[in-house]
Design an enzyme around this catalytic site. Structure first.
Site, PDB file in Angstrom:
ATOM      1  N   LYS A  82       0.850  -1.185   0.000  1.00  0.00           N
ATOM      2  CA  LYS A  82       0.000   0.000   0.000  1.00  0.00           C
ATOM      3  C   LYS A  82       0.885   1.233   0.000  1.00  0.00           C
ATOM      4  O   LYS A  82       1.655   1.466   0.930  1.00  0.00           O
ATOM      5  CB  LYS A  82      -0.893  -0.015   1.227  1.00  0.00           C
ATOM      6  CG  LYS A  82      -1.793   1.190   1.311  1.00  0.00           C
ATOM      7  CD  LYS A  82      -2.829   1.029   2.381  1.00  0.00           C
ATOM      8  CE  LYS A  82      -3.674   2.268   2.477  1.00  0.00           C
ATOM      9  NZ  LYS A  82      -4.674   2.120   3.530  1.00  0.00           N
ATOM     10  N   LYS A  95      -2.171  -1.551  -3.953  1.00  0.00           N
ATOM     11  CA  LYS A  95      -3.031  -0.374  -3.885  1.00  0.00           C
ATOM     12  C   LYS A  95      -2.208   0.895  -3.907  1.00  0.00           C
ATOM     13  O   LYS A  95      -1.248   0.975  -3.147  1.00  0.00           O
ATOM     14  CB  LYS A  95      -3.821  -0.475  -2.588  1.00  0.00           C
ATOM     15  CG  LYS A  95      -4.679   0.696  -2.271  1.00  0.00           C
ATOM     16  CD  LYS A  95      -5.382   0.424  -0.988  1.00  0.00           C
ATOM     17  CE  LYS A  95      -6.113   1.674  -0.628  1.00  0.00           C
ATOM     18  NZ  LYS A  95      -6.488   1.683   0.744  1.00  0.00           N
TER      19      LYS A  95
HETATM   20  C1  PBG Z   1      -7.620   3.243   5.211  1.00  0.00           C
HETATM   21  C2  PBG Z   1      -7.879   3.045   3.774  1.00  0.00           C
HETATM   22  C3  PBG Z   1      -7.646   3.975   2.743  1.00  0.00           C
HETATM   23  C4  PBG Z   1      -8.192   3.387   1.593  1.00  0.00           C
HETATM   24  C5  PBG Z   1      -8.704   2.134   1.936  1.00  0.00           C
HETATM   25  N1  PBG Z   1      -8.480   1.924   3.282  1.00  0.00           N
HETATM   26  C6  PBG Z   1      -7.089   5.349   2.743  1.00  0.00           C
HETATM   27  C7  PBG Z   1      -5.811   5.666   3.350  1.00  0.00           C
HETATM   28  O1  PBG Z   1      -4.962   4.813   3.618  1.00  0.00           O
HETATM   29  O2  PBG Z   1      -5.628   6.855   3.635  1.00  0.00           O
HETATM   30  C8  PBG Z   1      -8.217   4.064   0.249  1.00  0.00           C
HETATM   31  C9  PBG Z   1      -9.242   3.592  -0.714  1.00  0.00           C
HETATM   32  C10 PBG Z   1      -9.525   4.495  -1.856  1.00  0.00           C
HETATM   33  O3  PBG Z   1      -8.881   5.556  -2.052  1.00  0.00           O
HETATM   34  O4  PBG Z   1     -10.443   4.162  -2.618  1.00  0.00           O
HETATM   35  N2  PBG Z   1      -6.599   2.609   5.827  1.00  0.00           N
END
Ligand code: PBG
Length: 331
Positions: free
Chosen positions: A201, A255
């Site tokens: 991520k 992601k």
């Molecule tokens: C939270 C989380 C995030 C997303 C999914 N879970 C945002 C972040 O880490 O700030 C992002 C999903 C998206 O942008 O569609 N931990």
């Protein structure tokens, strides 16, 4: 690879001359089975609310969830991912609401399990929707404290498992959390609960609309670069995935998605585990906005999703899941 054949004996256009033959030789396809729909839930009754930064996506109060779940069922989407929009008054420094057995996530899991038992449920493990500072972990001495956070995440995961969550998805990027959560799940006898690690991520600029949707955007004062990955890196992604598999993850997530296809492909080739991809909110917005302005046509969505399949993703989390499943059914 040696190229076989030469013009005019070989004319590659023969394989493209009509839709039927293109279908016959297509190397990748997408079906409803490849889709996961993220859903936002909120407090209150009788509420279906638009989200300004995510046109077409709504927040539902729990009593209205069946409206969207009926669509998920109708179009045979295998799994939903539930995200909460937590009221300001319930947020605190420690994200305490994450451990409330009557929080929005717990209520949603119970409803889905009761009324839509055929739909798989995935839940994020992270504190950002619940903290007053919008971070995924808790702050000790001005830092996101890894080990103190993991202790809370383990409790959050156990609570989700107890409610009936099928797939626990830590999205917090703390070190060591997969191992600790897996151990706790085993000990509590939740042997069938899957762990989908958001292993790769990135600290991405493309999460903005999501943070707006869960109400953490205005809270967040700094970026998440001390725990989410640096987007200049790719070998670091292998280390993350290797550790998480070793610690007990069943699947891994990459992601954002569209701008990280190179990572998806390399991870699939190297580790042979199911890789899921998240077409994140910023990526959704770019496409949706262009379609609404008639700059792109509808088929640009399918094209963006097939790209994930080509890269090797097993499934895709996408805010387009219902639109696309609907469309695929008509083909
Ligand atoms: C939270 C989380 C995030 C997303 C999914 N879970 C945002 C972040 O880490 O700030 C992002 C999903 C998206 O942008 O569609 N931990």
């Amino acid at each position: 690879m040696k190229i076989i054949g030469s013009y005019p004996k070989t004319r590659l256009r023969r394989l493209r001359k009509a839709q039927w033959i293109r279908n016959l030789v297509s190397e990748n396809n997408i079906s409803h089975n490849d889709l996961v729909l993220p859903i936002f839930v909120r407090e209150g009754k009788n509420k279906i609310e638009s989200i300004k930064s995510m046109p077409g996506v709504k927040r539902y109060s729990i009593d209205k969830l069946p409206i969207i779940l009926k669509q998920v069922k109708k179009f045979n989407i295998p799994m939903v991912a539930i995200f909460p929009y937590v009221a300001n008054g319930k947020k605190d420094n420690l994200g305490t609401e994450a451990l409330n057995p009557n929080n929005l996530i717990c209520k949603s899991i119970r409803l889905i399990k009761k009324k839509f038992p055929q739909i798989g449920i995935m839940c994020d493990v992270a504190l950002d929707p619940y903290t007053s500072h919008g971070h995924d972990g808790i702050i000790v001495n001005n830092k996101i404290d890894n080990d103190q956070t993991v202790k809370i995440l383990v409790k959050q995961a156990l609570l989700q498992a107890k409610m009936g969550c099928d797939m626990i998805a830590p999205s917090d990027m703390m070190d060591g959390r997969i191992g600790k959560i897996r151990k706790a799940l085993e000990k509590a006898n939740y042997k069938d609960v899957s762990l989908l690690s958001y292993a790769v991520k990135y600290a991405s600029n493309y999460y903005g609309p999501f943070r707006d949707a869960v109400g953490s955007k205005s809270k967040l004062k700094q970026d998440k670069k001390t725990y989410q990955m640096d987007f200049r890196n790719s070998s670091e992604a292998f280390r993350e995935v290797a550790l998480d598999i070793k610690e007990g993850a069943d699947m891994v997530m990459v992601k954002p998605g569209m701008i990280y296809l190179d990572i998806i492909k390399q991870i699939k080739n190297k580790f042979k585990v199911p890789v899921l991809a998240y077409q994140v909110s910023g990526e959704y917005f770019l496409i949706k906005n262009a379609i609404q302005k008639k700059i792109l046509n509808d088929d640009s969505i399918i094209e963006s999703l097939i790209a994930f399949k080509r890269a090797g993703a097993s499934a895709i989390l996408t805010y387009f899941a219902i639109d696309i499943a609907k469309k695929l059914k008509n083909i």
